[in-house]
Design an enzyme around this catalytic site. Structure first.
Site, PDB file in Angstrom:
ATOM      1  N   HIS A 186       0.835  -1.209   0.000  1.00 50.48           N
ATOM      2  CA  HIS A 186       0.000   0.000   0.000  1.00 50.48           C
ATOM      3  C   HIS A 186       0.869   1.257   0.000  1.00 50.48           C
ATOM      4  CE1 HIS A 186      -4.117  -1.646   1.453  1.00 50.48           C
ATOM      5  NE2 HIS A 186      -3.580  -2.384   0.508  1.00 50.48           N
ATOM      6  N   TYR A 201      -9.265   5.355   7.605  1.00 48.85           N
ATOM      7  CA  TYR A 201      -9.363   5.758   9.003  1.00 48.85           C
ATOM      8  C   TYR A 201     -10.437   6.841   9.071  1.00 48.85           C
ATOM      9  CZ  TYR A 201      -4.913   3.389  10.030  1.00 48.85           C
ATOM     10  OH  TYR A 201      -3.929   2.457  10.201  1.00 48.85           O
ATOM     11  N   PRO A 235      -3.724   0.862  18.936  1.00 47.43           N
ATOM     12  CA  PRO A 235      -3.492   0.335  17.583  1.00 47.43           C
ATOM     13  C   PRO A 235      -3.677   1.337  16.448  1.00 47.43           C
ATOM     14  CG  PRO A 235      -5.597  -0.438  18.434  1.00 47.43           C
ATOM     15  CD  PRO A 235      -4.938   0.294  19.551  1.00 47.43           C
ATOM     16  N   LYS A 237       1.541   0.506  15.067  1.00 46.10           N
ATOM     17  CA  LYS A 237       2.975   0.440  15.420  1.00 46.10           C
ATOM     18  C   LYS A 237       3.374  -0.776  16.259  1.00 46.10           C
ATOM     19  CE  LYS A 237       4.007   3.571  13.131  1.00 46.10           C
ATOM     20  NZ  LYS A 237       4.535   3.065  11.940  1.00 46.10           N
ATOM     21  N   TYR A 242       3.846   7.048  10.060  1.00 47.28           N
ATOM     22  CA  TYR A 242       3.015   5.884   9.729  1.00 47.28           C
ATOM     23  C   TYR A 242       3.816   4.843   8.942  1.00 47.28           C
ATOM     24  CZ  TYR A 242      -1.056   3.126   8.446  1.00 47.28           C
ATOM     25  OH  TYR A 242      -1.952   2.087   8.303  1.00 47.28           O
TER      26      TYR A 242
HETATM   27  C1  PHB Z   1      -5.403  -4.229  10.990  1.00 45.89           C
HETATM   28  O1  PHB Z   1      -5.478  -4.505   9.788  1.00 45.89           O
HETATM   29  O2  PHB Z   1      -5.662  -5.066  11.858  1.00 45.89           O
HETATM   30  C2  PHB Z   1      -5.018  -2.861  11.407  1.00 45.89           C
HETATM   31  C3  PHB Z   1      -4.647  -1.939  10.450  1.00 45.89           C
HETATM   32  C4  PHB Z   1      -4.292  -0.665  10.825  1.00 45.89           C
HETATM   33  C5  PHB Z   1      -4.316  -0.303  12.148  1.00 45.89           C
HETATM   34  C6  PHB Z   1      -4.669  -1.232  13.130  1.00 45.89           C
HETATM   35  C7  PHB Z   1      -5.024  -2.519  12.743  1.00 45.89           C
HETATM   36  O3  PHB Z   1      -3.997   0.966  12.502  1.00 45.89           O
END
Ligand code: PHB
Ligand code: APR
Length: 394
Positions: A72, A201, A293, A297, A385
């Site tokens: 990505h 997000y 989460p 990280k 990120y």
């Molecule tokens: C996930 O795919 O589980 C995932 C992706 C991004 C995040 C947290 C979890 O910030």
């Protein structure tokens, strides 16, 4: 039993450390309290930084990741009915992330270890770490119904937040700093093609939502919920309706639905233990630090810790040079605190604060507007990120 490095925990931290040491010809024994089946099926995170992918590749654990991982180059921030793309690659000189589940990383590392014949004991629960200030620290553990001792040159606590290693340190030698949040994440896995190419997000007054994925046919979705949430109150229909509301965007986009195959509620916390070393006991991964989460990280920090630790143990054990082990804690904690700050900031920018007032909501909206309209702000988000290279960690 005696070995060079006793590793407690077969999560990504413990398994990867064992692999890296094995590549240097250093013996280790991994003790894991749960079954192989359990360890290989726990649903966890799924975003690998560029640096994480490189470490996995370099130790021979990158084949399936390279075949099946989804590369990505950006993420979407969605708020106020509009999506805004953060172009990670363009803003960071080409750094990309790979979507590949932590569960798969663990399966790959377990398979390599088992194939090599080196010791990895499942259903072997560490009970205590003893004599950390001597040259012969020991792990007391239970396996096959009997209590046993594993003696080593060094012991590594890679046994997660609830493990015993950190708790075995004599009082006052390791300090902890912690922050809790007034919300948790309800996470689901659904057998349906993702409704997006890149992660979304979403900030919404009803609460945060995240659209992630596990592959071309599996979606991974999260909802911000109160910490005391009971899954029984969230039948499938309610989950999908809430995701629809929070991910809504102007225009024709729709969230695809499919059978939910896994669901869980995860509390959120920030936590750091300092230092990461007490005598001949070293801590790595979740045993030493936790991040919420939102910034993806946790797994990447665990990998960064053990990459450093493997080099330091290599220098100490093979070249009699303890210098890198002495600086392990300071070096690792610099990256940890950067990730703590980033994860806190992403969490605050995207979650609905149940105790917040109108002033804090306006600040949050201004922060989001700034993140998607200023190249400087977007670059700061993108480089954190996508993951800072070691020489860029402040
Ligand atoms: C996930 O795919 O589980 C995932 C992706 C991004 C995040 C947290 C979890 O910030
Ligand atoms: N004895 C042996 N093993 C133990 C003990 C014990 N007393 N206590 C815990 N363990 C095991 C757990 O069962 C688990 O398999 O230690 C392992 C720790 O693994 P993780 O919790 O996965 O932690 P870590 O390897 O540091 O991985 C980093 O990144 O995405 C984040 O939080 C997520 O787990 C993830 C982490």
């Amino acid at each position: 039993m005696r070995t060079s490095v006793a590793i407690i925990g077969a999560g990504p931290a413990g398994l990867l450390l064992a692999r890296l040491l094995q590549r240097s010809g250093i013996e280790s024994v991994v003790l894991e309290s749960r079954s192989r089946e359990h360890v290989e099926h726990r649903q966890r995170a799924g975003i690998l930084e560029h640096g994480t992918v490189e470490v996995l590749r370099a130790c021979g654990a990158g084949d399936r990741l390279d075949r099946e991982g989804l590369v990505h180059e950006g993420i979407e921030l969605r708020f106020g009915g509009t999506g805004h793309r953060i172009d990670l690659a363009a803003l960071t000189g080409g750094r990309r992330v790979v979507v590949y589940a932590q569960t798969e990383v663990v399966r790959d590392l377990v398979a390599l270890r088992v194939e090599s014949g080196a010791p990895l004991l499942f259903e072997a629960e560490a009970l205590a770490v003893e004599d950390v200030d001597s040259e012969r620290p020991r792990v007391r553990y239970r396996h096959d119904g009997a209590e046993r001792l594993l003696e080593a040159d060094y012991v590594v606590g890679a046994d997660g937040f609830h493990g015993i290693a950190r708790r075995c340190v004599p009082a006052g030698r390791i300090r902890t700093r912690e922050r809790t949040y007034p919300f948790a994440w309800l996470g689901v896995l659904a057998d349906v093609a993702p409704s997006t190419d890149e992660l979304i997000y979403a900030q919404h007054e009803r609460g945060f939502a995240l659209h992630s994925m596990r592959g071309p046919e599996v979606s991974r979705l999260y909802l911000q919920v109160p910490p005391e949430t009971d899954l029984a109150d969230w039948p499938d229909a309610r989950i999908w309706e809430e995701l629809d509301l929070r991910l809504a965007v102007d225009g024709g986009w729709r969230l695809r639905r499919g059978p939910i195959t896994d669901r869980s509620v995860t509390p959120m916390r920030s936590f750091v233990a300092e230092p990461l070393r007490c005598g001949r006991l070293l801590l790595a991964g979740d045993a030493a630090h936790i991040v919420p989460p939102t910034g993806a990280k946790g797994l990447n920090l665990a990998v960064a810790d053990v990459a450093l630790l493997a080099r330091a143990l290599d220098a100490a054990l093979l070249r009699g040079d303890p210098g890198a082990l002495e600086s392990y804690s300071d070096t690792a904690l610099r990256r940890v605190w950067r990730a703590e700050d980033f994860s806190c900031a992403m969490t605050a920018m995207l979650h609905a604060d149940p105790d917040g007032d109108e002033f804090s909501r306006r600040l949050q909206r201004s922060r989001l507007d700034y993140a998607v309209s200023s190249t400087a702000a977007a670059t700061a988000l993108a480089e954190n990120y996508a993951g800072l290279p070691s020489d860029a960690v402040p």
